[in-house]
Design a protein around this motif. Structure first.
Motif, PDB file in Angstrom:
ATOM      1  N   LYS A   1       6.708  -9.785   1.540  1.00  0.00           N
ATOM      2  CA  LYS A   1       5.961  -9.266   0.677  1.00  0.00           C
ATOM      3  C   LYS A   1       4.870 -10.526   0.094  1.00  0.00           C
ATOM      4  CE  LYS A   1       9.123  -7.185  -1.605  1.00  0.00           C
ATOM      5  NZ  LYS A   1       9.993  -6.507  -2.560  1.00  0.00           N
TER       6      LYS A   1
ATOM      7  N   SER B   1      -0.575  -1.199  -7.381  1.00  0.00           N
ATOM      8  CA  SER B   1      -1.039  -0.829  -5.835  1.00  0.00           C
ATOM      9  C   SER B   1      -0.850  -1.773  -4.673  1.00  0.00           C
ATOM     10  CB  SER B   1      -2.806  -0.799  -5.844  1.00  0.00           C
ATOM     11  OG  SER B   1      -3.217   0.214  -6.830  1.00  0.00           O
TER      12      SER B   1
ATOM     13  N   PRO C   1       2.741  -4.243  -2.977  1.00  0.00           N
ATOM     14  CA  PRO C   1       4.112  -4.064  -2.349  1.00  0.00           C
ATOM     15  C   PRO C   1       5.058  -3.835  -3.543  1.00  0.00           C
ATOM     16  CG  PRO C   1       2.980  -6.128  -1.397  1.00  0.00           C
ATOM     17  CD  PRO C   1       2.293  -5.729  -2.467  1.00  0.00           C
ATOM     18  N   PRO C   2       6.141  -3.292  -3.256  1.00  0.00           N
ATOM     19  CA  PRO C   2       7.001  -3.046  -4.372  1.00  0.00           C
ATOM     20  C   PRO C   2       7.928  -4.116  -4.635  1.00  0.00           C
ATOM     21  CG  PRO C   2       7.986  -2.351  -2.217  1.00  0.00           C
ATOM     22  CD  PRO C   2       6.843  -2.994  -1.984  1.00  0.00           C
ATOM     23  N   PHE C   3       8.696  -3.912  -6.187  1.00  0.00           N
ATOM     24  CA  PHE C   3       9.563  -4.877  -6.501  1.00  0.00           C
ATOM     25  C   PHE C   3       9.071  -6.283  -6.762  1.00  0.00           C
ATOM     26  CE2 PHE C   3      12.216  -1.958  -3.713  1.00  0.00           C
ATOM     27  CZ  PHE C   3      12.737  -1.523  -4.978  1.00  0.00           C
TER      28      PHE C   3
END
Lengths: 464, 126
Positions: free
Chosen positions: A345, A420, A422-424
């Protein structure tokens, strides 16, 4: 044989002065010599002075001496400090006011004449090229962007100040080790133009003592670069800064105050001996050229190491000059990523940032990417074998740009990713303003154009 | 036998303008003899090529100090322009000493055993 004990003061602007108490109280020292000026400190002081003409000296001076002076005065201990920075007279005035308010007495000397920013054109007109020491480029290339320019003065003006009875000597830029060499010259009556090798070797020993003490705790086992040994240095929170016991013939023992932490031994002393010296056989100073290749360090036990065998020769006809000049801007941002796929990420975000910079035509000279906690210190020597499974990764990106607007805009490329991207991910703590980048311009200047203009002024503060 | 320099030496790094300045210290005379043989300007330039911009040994100064059981290394132009121009977190190059200690060197097995025994003794007496 007469001996003098010198205590290391601070090793940089912002260093801890508490260890100096132990040196004064239990270390039987005669002088505390304190180095407040790293290469870049003058750039910080220049910014202070631009905001306030009375500033420009290191602000730790007044609180430090307010804490230490009564104890030092009672013990007959004198101070030599380069805390004057760009404004030694202002440092004196600040100290005089603080001492006066407390009803204290002291004789305070200031040394000036190192600051050359206002003399650059004059020095150029007198035939000084002030060319870059490494590249030989003419200083005219950066003339309009200079923010400071100072010569490294030697021990002579400090010796003069002590001879005139100063208790506290404040200087601007002097060779760091000269802060320590000067009291030795004053106390022992050593000549600065000795007629024989013995005289040069004495000066070399004195300079070397100064070099061993100028970085405070680093000379006593602090920052002991090692795997498996640093843990053996005891009680770093109560480290005793190094103390030098120097004899009239130049021989010296490095030690520290009893009851303090840290370690003085062959290993810790030689790590400091070679610190930032470049050619150890030709360590230049305004007073003597020191050859370390002949030095012997004898382990005496009990936190005592004898220094002997330094050889010296006459200094060059020039003084070192270091100027600083404005050279672009840095914009930066830090952002954290959690497992799963933390590194993947982070790399995806780097690609996104590059895309945005291209699309917005953000002109820059360099883009730096590093992963804090992973490779920012070790670079390609970091272990990357578990990269796919990292618990977390912190991305730091920094851009170099000639245009301040690009550096300011850079961290603004990041916030949208919170919702908007990538997560975490998290830990984006706001937009940092651009910071100005400064180049250093090492050069040299003929000493006969500088030293005749060096001044020593003595003031006395008495209870009103 | 492969050894990391961290197993046989200690180190400190600092800066002056755009030069990184490293001291590498053996723990005893046997360790110094090994270091003085295996540490060359070429090896150092290759190890720090990412900071030097190339593996050109001409950018590296090396000084042997048998009196201090030490080697002084200067990496010219290794600090991204210098501390106040650098974009790196480690703008002063304080961790370059650690990068140096990461280097792996090959020593004959007998010599490695002697060197490691010397390190063990020095650490006991530290």
């Amino acid at each position: 044989m007469k001996k003098i004990r010198l205590a290391a003061g601070l090793g940089f602007y912002g260093d801890n002065w508490e260890p100096i108490r132990a040196a004064i109280e239990f270390g039987e020292v005669n002088y505390v010599c304190s180095d407040h000026l790293a290469e870049l400190t003058l750039a910080i002081l220049r910014k202070d002075q631009a905001r306030d003409a009375a500033a420009g000296f290191t602000r730790d001076l007044v609180p430090m001496l307010s804490a230490l002076w009564p104890m030092a005065q009672q013990a007959g201990v004198k101070f030599v400090l380069n805390a004057g920075g760009l404004n030694p007279a202002g440092a004196r005035d600040g100290l005089l006011a603080a001492f006066k308010a407390k009803g204290w007495t002291a004789r305070i000397a200031v040394v000036t004449g190192d600051a050359l920013l206002d003399r650059i054109d004059d020095l150029r007109a007198q035939g000084q090229a002030l060319a870059h020491l490494d590249t030989a480029a003419p200083i005219d290339e950066v003339r309009e962007r200079l923010v400071f320019a100072n010569a490294y003065l030697g021990a002579a003006p400090i010796v003069e100040a002590l001879a005139r009875g100063a208790d506290i000597v404040l200087t601007g830029r002097v060779a760091d080790a000269a802060l320590f060499l000067a009291p030795l010259i004053h106390e022992f009556g050593w000549s600065l133009q000795p007629s024989d090798a013995e005289g040069w070797n004495r000066l070399a020993q004195g300079l070397c003592v100064g070099h061993l003490l100028e970085c405070s705790g680093q000379g006593a086992g602090g920052n002991f670069g090692s795997a498996g040994a640093w843990q053996k240095v005891p009680d770093l929170p109560h480290i005793g800064y190094p103390i030098a016991e120097v004899f009239e013939n130049g021989s010296a023992v490095i030690t520290k105050a009893p009851g303090t932490g840290g370690r003085i031994n062959f290993h810790t002393v030689r790590q400091q001996l070679l610190y930032e010296v470049h050619n150890p056989a030709r360590y230049l100073s305004p007073d003597v050229v020191l050859d370390m290749s002949t030095i012997q360090l004898d382990e005496l036990g009990g936190n005592r190491v004898r220094l002997r065998g330094a050889t010296g020769s006459a200094p060059p006809p020039t003084l070192k000059l270091v100027a600083g000049y404005e050279n672009g801007w840095m914009g930066s941002a830090v952002l954290g990523f959690c497992w799963p796929d933390a590194m993947a990420k982070a790399r995806a975000v780097v690609a996104s940032i590059k895309t945005q910079m291209d699309e917005k035509r953000m002109r820059h000279e360099e883009l730096h990417v590093e992963f804090l906690g992973h490779n920012s210190f070790l670079g390609p020597h970091a272990d990357t074998s578990r990269e796919a499974e990292l618990n977390e990764v912190w991305l730091r990106m920094a851009v170099r740009a000639a245009d301040k607007r690009v550096a300011d805009a850079f961290p603004r490329l990041f916030p949208w990713m919170a919702l908007s991207g990538p997560p975490f991910m998290g830990g984006f703590h706001g937009i940092q303003p651009a910071s100005q980048l400064l180049g250093l311009w090492p050069s040299q200047v003929a000493r006969e154009l500088i030293e005749p203009l060096v001044k020593v002024e003595l003031s006395e503060v008495q209870p009103s | 036998m492969k050894l990391r320099l961290a197993e046989m030496a200690h180190a400190r790094s600092g800066d002056k303008a755009d030069r990184a300045d490293l001291g590498l210290f053996a723990w005893d005379a046997a360790g110094y003899a090994a270091l003085a043989r295996v540490i060359t300007r070429e090896r150092i330039a290759t190890h720090f090529a990412h900071h030097l911009g190339s593996a050109d040994p001409g950018r590296v100064d090396l000084y042997l100090l048998p009196n201090l059981l030490a080697i002084k290394l200067v990496l010219n132009g290794a600090l991204n322009g210098g501390a106040a121009l650098s974009l790196r977190s480690d703008n002063l190059g304080k961790a370059l000493g650690a990068q140096l200690l990461r280097m792996e060197v090959e020593l004959p097995t007998d010599e490695a055993a002697i060197v490691l025994a010397g390190v063990k003794l020095a650490l006991e007496n530290f």
